[in-house]
Design a protein around this motif. Structure first.
Motif, PDB file in Angstrom:
ATOM      1  N   ARG A 220      -6.352   0.959  -5.303  1.00 34.20           N
ATOM      2  CA  ARG A 220      -6.233   2.446  -5.229  1.00 34.20           C
ATOM      3  C   ARG A 220      -7.073   3.109  -6.436  1.00 34.20           C
ATOM      4  O   ARG A 220      -7.623   4.224  -5.911  1.00 34.20           O
ATOM      5  CB  ARG A 220      -4.858   2.744  -5.159  1.00 34.20           C
ATOM      6  CG  ARG A 220      -4.145   2.401  -3.950  1.00 34.20           C
ATOM      7  CD  ARG A 220      -2.654   2.959  -3.762  1.00 34.20           C
ATOM      8  NE  ARG A 220      -2.367   4.389  -3.811  1.00 34.20           N
ATOM      9  CZ  ARG A 220      -2.751   5.216  -2.827  1.00 34.20           C
ATOM     10  NH1 ARG A 220      -3.126   4.678  -1.425  1.00 34.20           N
ATOM     11  NH2 ARG A 220      -2.824   6.479  -3.120  1.00 34.20           N
TER      12      ARG A 220
ATOM     13  N   SER B 201      -3.091  -4.142  -4.641  1.00 34.56           N
ATOM     14  CA  SER B 201      -3.320  -2.963  -4.096  1.00 34.56           C
ATOM     15  C   SER B 201      -3.168  -1.645  -5.113  1.00 34.56           C
ATOM     16  O   SER B 201      -3.934  -0.620  -4.921  1.00 34.56           O
ATOM     17  CB  SER B 201      -1.892  -2.596  -3.469  1.00 34.56           C
ATOM     18  OG  SER B 201      -1.910  -1.271  -2.673  1.00 34.56           O
TER      19      SER B 201
ATOM     20  N   GLU C 216       0.913  -1.395   0.059  1.00 32.54           N
ATOM     21  CA  GLU C 216       0.057   0.107  -0.114  1.00 32.54           C
ATOM     22  C   GLU C 216       0.773   1.363  -0.123  1.00 32.54           C
ATOM     23  O   GLU C 216       0.733   2.187  -0.810  1.00 32.54           O
ATOM     24  CB  GLU C 216      -0.955  -0.005   1.152  1.00 32.54           C
ATOM     25  CG  GLU C 216      -1.776   1.286   1.193  1.00 32.54           C
ATOM     26  CD  GLU C 216      -2.635   0.960   2.690  1.00 32.54           C
ATOM     27  OE1 GLU C 216      -3.231   2.286   2.945  1.00 32.54           O
ATOM     28  OE2 GLU C 216      -2.893   0.107   3.118  1.00 32.54           O
TER      29      GLU C 216
END
Length: 353
Positions: free
Chosen positions: A207, A203, A93
């Motif tokens: 996002r 990830s 992340e």
């Protein structure tokens, strides 16, 4: 770069890790580690004093948040940065955010560091640092804001039966973000292969999904390719497209490296050329090497429209250059114009030219 060697500063809070990274990088005659730092505050002074070409930066460090440091660095003194990250959800992340802020690439610490695993991955680190040294890093500028709320998918693009395939590598996370955030909710289906470590692709997709008007997800096996959706190849699997009756579906599978990569852009582009022919648009973005060149040529020969990112906007003008020199690129465009051109080509009345 000053002189013939790439000057590197290694930033990591672990003394052992600093030593190991220094040993690996120093083993290459083209690289010189000119300094190390245990945290960003020390790194800031070392950068001023030593003027390195590349910085390796640990994702998680004490005293100062690594992302805050990177953001200041990219605003005040832009330089190539390779993030060093662990293969954890938290590490993924933070690293994805770092790549969005302008870090050039990411090197993942192997889980078996104590058993010599890091040294076994030394060539990968060296190659990433050398690629980073060639990167064009610009000051951190304004980024696209979050898109408007998602709308129901219309038939503006859906009726054209077009598929968009995009391939990218070094610098591609930032480039893809700019393109995907510029897409309306009714965009044609898009498949993406970005060279990215395992676990990071999920990830990355999450996002983007939180920011974009389109739906963005990590691709799984056998998913229908429908308008308003972007499918990103998993970091350790090839993504291809195939037909199931009248529908296009994803094919996600393990296999050997192709053009040195898994996922491979060539795998995606070749499959789109076979499955879609002229009903496709191929885009090759920033990246080191030549993955995707042959596949994009196959797409063009099958009648698809093909676009290459131009040298001026690329972080690394490697993959687009290889494709252009091979005759695979129909038109080169700066990154800022690619999303609009893709949408224009996918409209029913979109003319080539």
């Amino acid at each position: 770069m000053q002189g013939s060697k790439i000057r590197v500063i290694v930033v990591d809070d672990s003394a052992l890790m600093r030593q190991m990274l220094t040993t690996i990088l120093s083993s290459d005659p083209g690289i010189e580690v000119v300094g190390t730092a245990p945290d960003p505050l020390v790194a800031r002074e070392k950068i001023k004093a030593l003027n390195p070409d590349v910085l390796t930066l640990d994702v998680e460090m004490p005293r100062m948040d690594g992302l805050a440091f990177l953001e200041k660095l990219m605003t005040l003194r832009p330089m190539p940065v390779v993030m060093v990250s662990s293969l954890t959800e938290r590490g993924a992340e933070v690293t994805m955010k770092a790549l969005e802020l302008g870090a050039v690439d990411v090197f993942c610490k192997p889980s078996d560091i104590a058993e010599g695993g890091l040294m076994a991955h030394g060539r990968e680190l060296i190659d990433k640092v050398k690629s980073a040294a060639l990167a064009r890093v610009r000051p951190l500028g304004d980024r696209p804001a979050s898109a408007a709320p998602r709308l129901s998918v219309t038939t503006i693009y859906k009726s054209t039966d077009r598929l968009v395939a995009i391939g990218s590598s070094t610098g591609g996370v930032e480039a893809l973000r700019d393109i995907i955030l510029a897409l309306p909710a009714d965009s044609p289906p898009i498949v993406v292969t970005q060279h990215i470590p395992p676990k990071f692709s999920a990830s990355f997709a999450q996002r983007l999904d939180g920011l974009a008007a389109v739906r963005v997800k990590e691709a799984a096996e056998g998913e229908r390719l429908v308008a308003g959706h972007v499918f990103i190849a998993p970091g350790d699997r090839h993504l291809a497209v195939r037909r199931s009756g009248a529908q296009l579906i994803t094919h996600v599978y393990d296999g050997p490296l192709v053009t040195g990569h898994k996922p491979s852009v060539n795998v995606l582009f070749h499959s789109v050329a076979e499955a879609c022919g002229a009903k496709a648009v191929g885009v090759i973005l920033t990246g080191m090497g030549r993955d995707g060149a042959e596949g994009l040529l196959a797409m063009r020969q099958a009648g698809a429209a093909t676009i290459g990112e131009d040298e001026g906007s690329c972080v690394v003008y490697g993959m687009p250059k290889a494709a252009y020199e091979l005759g695979a690129v129909e038109r080169e465009l700066p990154l800022s114009r690619i999303a609009d051109e893709v949408l224009r080509l996918c409209r029913a009345d979109g003319a080539r030219g």
